[in-house]
Design an enzyme around this catalytic site. Sequence first.
Site, PDB file in Angstrom:
ATOM      1  N   GLY A  50      27.103   5.541 -41.057  1.00 53.86           N
ATOM      2  CA  GLY A  50      27.009   6.270 -39.728  1.00 53.86           C
ATOM      3  C   GLY A  50      26.964   5.328 -38.558  1.00 53.86           C
ATOM      4  O   GLY A  50      27.585   5.857 -37.436  1.00 53.86           O
ATOM      5  N   ASP A 106      22.355   4.500 -36.497  1.00 51.87           N
ATOM      6  CA  ASP A 106      22.859   5.419 -35.732  1.00 51.87           C
ATOM      7  C   ASP A 106      21.901   6.698 -35.283  1.00 51.87           C
ATOM      8  O   ASP A 106      21.679   7.209 -34.131  1.00 51.87           O
ATOM      9  CB  ASP A 106      24.130   6.252 -36.258  1.00 51.87           C
ATOM     10  CG  ASP A 106      23.916   6.811 -37.719  1.00 51.87           C
ATOM     11  OD1 ASP A 106      23.310   6.062 -38.481  1.00 51.87           O
ATOM     12  OD2 ASP A 106      24.284   8.147 -37.981  1.00 51.87           O
ATOM     13  N   ASP A 109      15.983  10.488 -38.524  1.00 54.10           N
ATOM     14  CA  ASP A 109      15.716  11.990 -38.707  1.00 54.10           C
ATOM     15  C   ASP A 109      14.353  11.930 -39.406  1.00 54.10           C
ATOM     16  O   ASP A 109      13.371  11.888 -38.854  1.00 54.10           O
ATOM     17  CB  ASP A 109      16.926  12.336 -39.505  1.00 54.10           C
ATOM     18  CG  ASP A 109      16.862  13.873 -39.628  1.00 54.10           C
ATOM     19  OD1 ASP A 109      16.090  14.539 -39.392  1.00 54.10           O
ATOM     20  OD2 ASP A 109      18.250  14.418 -39.882  1.00 54.10           O
ATOM     21  N   ASP A 165      28.556  12.060 -39.023  1.00 53.31           N
ATOM     22  CA  ASP A 165      29.619  13.086 -39.647  1.00 53.31           C
ATOM     23  C   ASP A 165      28.632  14.288 -39.780  1.00 53.31           C
ATOM     24  O   ASP A 165      27.489  14.631 -39.858  1.00 53.31           O
ATOM     25  CB  ASP A 165      29.845  12.427 -40.948  1.00 53.31           C
ATOM     26  CG  ASP A 165      28.813  12.898 -42.154  1.00 53.31           C
ATOM     27  OD1 ASP A 165      27.759  12.317 -41.700  1.00 53.31           O
ATOM     28  OD2 ASP A 165      29.109  13.474 -43.035  1.00 53.31           O
TER      29      ASP A 165
HETATM   30  C1  PRP Z   1      22.045   9.383 -42.039  1.00 54.78           C
HETATM   31  C2  PRP Z   1      22.050   8.266 -40.904  1.00 54.78           C
HETATM   32  C3  PRP Z   1      20.880   7.530 -41.245  1.00 54.78           C
HETATM   33  C4  PRP Z   1      19.862   8.538 -42.050  1.00 54.78           C
HETATM   34  C5  PRP Z   1      18.757   9.023 -41.209  1.00 54.78           C
HETATM   35  O1  PRP Z   1      22.937   8.677 -43.083  1.00 54.78           O
HETATM   36  O2  PRP Z   1      23.064   7.389 -40.765  1.00 54.78           O
HETATM   37  O3  PRP Z   1      21.100   6.471 -42.052  1.00 54.78           O
HETATM   38  O4  PRP Z   1      21.053   9.613 -42.514  1.00 54.78           O
HETATM   39  O5  PRP Z   1      18.163   9.937 -41.996  1.00 54.78           O
HETATM   40  P1  PRP Z   1      16.676   9.813 -42.360  1.00 54.78           P
HETATM   41  O6  PRP Z   1      15.802   9.234 -41.355  1.00 54.78           O
HETATM   42  O7  PRP Z   1      16.072  11.305 -42.669  1.00 54.78           O
HETATM   43  O8  PRP Z   1      16.728   8.946 -43.341  1.00 54.78           O
HETATM   44  P2  PRP Z   1      23.327   9.324 -44.458  1.00 54.78           P
HETATM   45  O9  PRP Z   1      22.701   9.036 -45.510  1.00 54.78           O
HETATM   46  O10 PRP Z   1      23.898  10.696 -43.895  1.00 54.78           O
HETATM   47  O11 PRP Z   1      24.901   8.481 -44.448  1.00 54.78           O
HETATM   48  P3  PRP Z   1      25.838   7.923 -43.600  1.00 54.78           P
HETATM   49  O12 PRP Z   1      25.569   7.148 -42.513  1.00 54.78           O
HETATM   50  O13 PRP Z   1      26.950   7.364 -44.354  1.00 54.78           O
HETATM   51  O14 PRP Z   1      26.355   9.202 -42.762  1.00 54.78           O
END
Ligand code: PRP
Length: 181
Positions: A50, A106, A109, A165
């Site tokens: 991300g 990025d 959450d 994404d």
């Molecule tokens: C997303 C984003 C963060 C994470 C945040 O990654 O890039 O790394 O989620 O979420 P959290 O605070 O609930 O842990 P994801 O695992 O979707 O993979 P990506 O970066 O490849 O899209």
Amino acid sequence: MLCSKKEFDERIGSILITAEEIKEKIKKAGEYISREYEGKPLLLLSILNGSFVFAADLCREVTIPCEIGFMRVSSYLNGTSSSGDVNIIMDVSQDISGYHVVIAEDIIDTGRTLSVITEKLRRRNPLSLKVVTLLDKPERREVDFKADISLFTIPDLFVAGYGLDCAEYYRNLPYIAVCNV
Ligand code: PRP
């Protein structure tokens, strides 16, 4: 799987943060990092996938010597909900004990990803470790985690674009938009 253009357009909603707003904040973050780490060995660590767009733009606003590192992590089972697990798919190649590490993420959450990653990285004794996140969604927090620098605080909406994404699409949008899921 190929997504039709119609489907692609329908799933993306209004723009939440424009490309100009992002650029302005990143410039300031780059200036701050350049001031703070001048004369120090700096490693900007991009958490893939991300953060690849954010890290690419942020590093180009850093005006001091700086290495770039990558770590690939996955925490989500599907496009929208957290599995709770954090897996390191690809580890950073540098020995971080010789660096001041600035993680470029990025979005924060639930906070699980960075909580686990920073704990693992701290055990490797970096000279220091800070987190810069493009987006922060505090309403979704499940574990106590706070970034050192957060560029935008957003409400609990599913967003995509600028590296983020929705079912692997929209990472190439130059802005952050709300995704209709
Ligand atoms: C997303 C984003 C963060 C994470 C945040 O990654 O890039 O790394 O989620 O979420 P959290 O605070 O609930 O842990 P994801 O695992 O979707 O993979 P990506 O970066 O490849 O899209």
